[in-house]
Design an enzyme around this catalytic site. Structure first.
Site, PDB file in Angstrom:
ATOM      1  N   HIS A 169      31.661  34.590  30.266  1.00 55.35           N
ATOM      2  CA  HIS A 169      32.900  34.342  31.503  1.00 55.35           C
ATOM      3  C   HIS A 169      32.447  34.957  32.653  1.00 55.35           C
ATOM      4  O   HIS A 169      32.354  35.784  32.131  1.00 55.35           O
ATOM      5  CB  HIS A 169      33.910  33.819  31.515  1.00 55.35           C
ATOM      6  CG  HIS A 169      34.802  32.977  32.873  1.00 55.35           C
ATOM      7  ND1 HIS A 169      34.101  32.087  33.966  1.00 55.35           N
ATOM      8  CD2 HIS A 169      36.000  33.994  32.976  1.00 55.35           C
ATOM      9  CE1 HIS A 169      35.616  32.759  34.874  1.00 55.35           C
ATOM     10  NE2 HIS A 169      36.433  33.215  34.100  1.00 55.35           N
ATOM     11  N   CYS A 207      40.017  28.917  33.382  1.00 55.09           N
ATOM     12  CA  CYS A 207      38.510  29.370  32.988  1.00 55.09           C
ATOM     13  C   CYS A 207      37.841  29.133  31.680  1.00 55.09           C
ATOM     14  O   CYS A 207      36.946  29.428  30.947  1.00 55.09           O
ATOM     15  CB  CYS A 207      38.101  30.997  33.506  1.00 55.09           C
ATOM     16  SG  CYS A 207      38.744  31.246  35.405  1.00 55.09           S
ATOM     17  N   ASN A 243      32.684  34.119  41.227  1.00 63.09           N
ATOM     18  CA  ASN A 243      33.991  33.284  39.673  1.00 63.09           C
ATOM     19  C   ASN A 243      33.955  32.117  39.906  1.00 63.09           C
ATOM     20  O   ASN A 243      34.953  31.160  40.686  1.00 63.09           O
ATOM     21  CB  ASN A 243      35.206  34.021  39.411  1.00 63.09           C
ATOM     22  CG  ASN A 243      36.185  33.521  38.089  1.00 63.09           C
ATOM     23  OD1 ASN A 243      35.654  32.290  37.885  1.00 63.09           O
ATOM     24  ND2 ASN A 243      37.487  34.226  37.847  1.00 63.09           N
TER      25      ASN A 243
HETATM   26  O1  UT7 Z   1      38.976  33.654  35.475  1.00 62.38           O
HETATM   27  C1  UT7 Z   1      39.620  34.934  35.373  1.00 62.38           C
HETATM   28  C2  UT7 Z   1      40.136  35.540  37.024  1.00 62.38           C
HETATM   29  N1  UT7 Z   1      40.249  36.084  37.697  1.00 62.38           N
HETATM   30  C3  UT7 Z   1      40.202  37.970  37.424  1.00 62.38           C
HETATM   31  O2  UT7 Z   1      38.776  37.613  36.146  1.00 62.38           O
HETATM   32  C4  UT7 Z   1      39.952  38.502  38.312  1.00 62.38           C
HETATM   33  C5  UT7 Z   1      41.033  40.198  37.093  1.00 62.38           C
HETATM   34  N2  UT7 Z   1      41.154  40.801  37.848  1.00 62.38           N
HETATM   35  C6  UT7 Z   1      39.854  41.581  38.053  1.00 62.38           C
HETATM   36  O3  UT7 Z   1      38.693  41.460  38.330  1.00 62.38           O
HETATM   37  C7  UT7 Z   1      40.454  42.762  39.081  1.00 62.38           C
HETATM   38  O4  UT7 Z   1      41.405  43.129  38.828  1.00 62.38           O
HETATM   39  C8  UT7 Z   1      40.198  42.782  41.203  1.00 62.38           C
HETATM   40  C9  UT7 Z   1      38.606  42.332  40.887  1.00 62.38           C
HETATM   41  C10 UT7 Z   1      40.956  41.617  41.229  1.00 62.38           C
HETATM   42  C11 UT7 Z   1      40.875  43.791  42.087  1.00 62.38           C
HETATM   43  O5  UT7 Z   1      40.504  44.875  41.400  1.00 62.38           O
HETATM   44  P1  UT7 Z   1      41.584  46.414  41.136  1.00 62.38           P
HETATM   45  O6  UT7 Z   1      40.051  47.599  40.842  1.00 62.38           O
HETATM   46  O7  UT7 Z   1      41.715  45.741  39.518  1.00 62.38           O
HETATM   47  O8  UT7 Z   1      41.612  46.405  42.602  1.00 62.38           O
HETATM   48  P2  UT7 Z   1      43.263  47.028  42.849  1.00 62.38           P
HETATM   49  O9  UT7 Z   1      43.362  45.431  42.960  1.00 62.38           O
HETATM   50  O10 UT7 Z   1      43.639  47.536  41.790  1.00 62.38           O
HETATM   51  O11 UT7 Z   1      43.130  47.019  44.695  1.00 62.38           O
HETATM   52  C12 UT7 Z   1      43.211  48.564  44.685  1.00 62.38           C
HETATM   53  C13 UT7 Z   1      42.826  48.426  45.492  1.00 62.38           C
HETATM   54  C14 UT7 Z   1      44.049  48.020  46.682  1.00 62.38           C
HETATM   55  O12 UT7 Z   1      44.530  48.632  47.680  1.00 62.38           O
HETATM   56  P3  UT7 Z   1      45.413  50.366  48.064  1.00 62.38           P
HETATM   57  O13 UT7 Z   1      46.988  49.627  47.746  1.00 62.38           O
HETATM   58  O14 UT7 Z   1      45.107  51.142  46.473  1.00 62.38           O
HETATM   59  O15 UT7 Z   1      45.364  50.614  49.127  1.00 62.38           O
HETATM   60  C15 UT7 Z   1      44.469  46.739  47.014  1.00 62.38           C
HETATM   61  O16 UT7 Z   1      45.258  46.330  48.604  1.00 62.38           O
HETATM   62  O17 UT7 Z   1      42.134  47.754  46.491  1.00 62.38           O
HETATM   63  C16 UT7 Z   1      42.743  46.384  47.777  1.00 62.38           C
HETATM   64  N3  UT7 Z   1      41.639  44.835  47.702  1.00 62.38           N
HETATM   65  C17 UT7 Z   1      40.514  44.692  48.349  1.00 62.38           C
HETATM   66  N4  UT7 Z   1      39.981  46.154  49.596  1.00 62.38           N
HETATM   67  C18 UT7 Z   1      39.025  45.531  49.706  1.00 62.38           C
HETATM   68  C19 UT7 Z   1      42.255  44.660  46.771  1.00 62.38           C
HETATM   69  N5  UT7 Z   1      41.225  43.354  47.375  1.00 62.38           N
HETATM   70  C20 UT7 Z   1      40.531  44.310  48.260  1.00 62.38           C
HETATM   71  C21 UT7 Z   1      39.050  43.396  49.062  1.00 62.38           C
HETATM   72  N6  UT7 Z   1      38.555  43.814  49.683  1.00 62.38           N
HETATM   73  N7  UT7 Z   1      38.333  42.491  48.683  1.00 62.38           N
END
Ligand code: UT7
Length: 360
Positions: free
Chosen positions: A255, A115, A285
């Site tokens: 970004h 990115c 993204n």
């Molecule tokens: O350009 C560089 C590329 N990447 C990024 O910039 C990504 C940076 N990271 C993020 O934006 C965030 O960490 C995410 C959007 C990827 C995830 O958000 P989060 O608030 O950190 O969520 P998490 O990974 O802690 O997940 C929380 C919960 C989990 O469930 P449990 O374990 O609490 O039961 C996940 O399994 O949300 C669940 N989850 C979802 N639920 C519904 C993860 N993805 C999804 C989804 N829909 N798509």
């Protein structure tokens, strides 16, 4: 000779017509519009259609940028494409774009810093112009990440989108131009965000395909934490190198990975929301394409005007991060205004794309 600066004289972007909403994804994977919107800010994204690739989208964005700059492709010295989703391992996507545009004098190569690729390509082009190795450069960020997504993995497939953005950068003594550019990397954190198979360490095989190793894998939470810190650090460094402060910046173009990352960065750097450009809700993204698409939209919306000072800041896989401060120019340099007549008579994009002849 007067000191030359590198100024942006044209910009353009392309988003493929196919729009995929959060509700569309609800039908494909266990997710919800509520989760995606509240955790990321994304409402919809564009996916490349049949026959569209990183190079074809790049050509469309590039043609718009060249037209705006009143620049003929034959006069380009450099074509640089920032991408981590190229058409091929090689030839470089930039070579496909160079050929399609008819940029017959130009050198062409890709820059891959995930990115951070566009900000890296811009820094490189700036350095080559300041060093006298090029008079101008077409700098593109383009991605087709939809083809690297695992639609069984809800933690990644809801985040990314496709598209392309481009700028024309030219030597000029008429303006301030790019005032600073800083780049950083920490390769020890490569596995936080990567595609494991399909290159030379783990070539494509029946097993790699069966195990889904050709898809993007990410440890989102870890990336999130690093993103905020690295973007703030890079932004502060770029501001200091340019000898300016947050108050001197008219618009922050970060970004677009997650609106919560953007908000956290803006808060820490003391940018009021009205000075921060956000379009992630419509594109998701788009990796290397996100900043040049945002530049083009901000300029089209009148939020980026000639003489404004802009701060670009990016982070991505690698791990990589960087930032740049520039005074926005955004219009053709005065002595080339009449060349627009030649440009207007140029071929259509479809004519240009016909020139790329590699197996599909
Ligand atoms: O350009 C560089 C590329 N990447 C990024 O910039 C990504 C940076 N990271 C993020 O934006 C965030 O960490 C995410 C959007 C990827 C995830 O958000 P989060 O608030 O950190 O969520 P998490 O990974 O802690 O997940 C929380 C919960 C989990 O469930 P449990 O374990 O609490 O039961 C996940 O399994 O949300 C669940 N989850 C979802 N639920 C519904 C993860 N993805 C999804 C989804 N829909 N798509």
């Amino acid at each position: 000779m007067a000191k030359q600066n590198a100024v942006v004289t044209g910009y353009g972007f392309y988003a493929p017509p196919r729009v995929v909403t959060n509700h569309d994804l609800e039908k494909m994977v266990d997710t919800s519009d509520e989760w995606i919107s509240s955790r990321t800010g994304i409402k919809e994204r564009h996916f490349a259609g049949d026959g569209e690739t990183t190079s074809t989208m790049a050509v469309r964005a590039a043609k718009a940028a060249l037209e705006r700059a009143h620049m003929r492709a034959q006069d380009l010295d450099l074509v640089i494409v920032g991408t981590c989703s190229p058409d091929y391992l090689f030839p470089a996507t930039a070579c496909l774009v160079q050929s399609a545009l008819g940029a017959e004098r130009a050198g062409a190569f890709d820059v891959e810093a995930a990115c951070t690729s566009f900000v890296s390509a811009l820094a490189l082009a700036n350095g080559m112009i300041l060093g006298g190795m090029a008079r101008n450069a077409l700098v593109i960020g383009a991605e087709t990440l939809s083809r690297l997504l695992d639609f069984k993995d809800r933690t990644t497939c809801v985040l990314f989108g496709d598209g392309a953005g481009a700028v024309v950068l030219e030597a000029s003594n008429a303006s301030v131009g790019i005032e600073s550019a800083v780049l950083h990397a920490d390769g020890s954190k490569g596995e936080l965000l990567y595609v494991q198979a399909g290159a030379t360490k783990m070539p494509a095989s029946k097993e790699t395909v069966e195990q889904g190793l050709h898809f993007i894998r990410m440890q989102g939470g870890e990336v999130f934490k690093l993103a905020v810190k690295s973007m703030c650090d890079a932004a502060e460094e770029a501001l200091a190198e340019a000898g300016v402060t947050t108050e001197d910046i008219d618009i922050l173009i970060p970004h677009q990975a997650n609106v919560r990352i953007i908000d956290a960065v803006a808060r820490r750097l003391h940018f009021p929301p009205e000075k921060v450009f956000v379009n992630i809700q419509r594109y998701g993204n788009t990796s290397a394409a996100s900043i040049p698409i945002a530049i083009a939209e901000a300029a089209d919306q009148g939020r980026l005007k000639k003489g404004d000072r802009v701060l670009l800041v990016a982070f991505g896989g690698g791990f990589t991060w960087g930032a740049s401060v520039m005074e926005w120019w955004g219009v053709p340099i005065p002595d080339r205004r009449e060349k627009s007549i030649v440009d207007r008579a140029a071929r259509t994009v479809d004519d240009l794309l016909d020139r790329v002849r590699l197996p599909s």
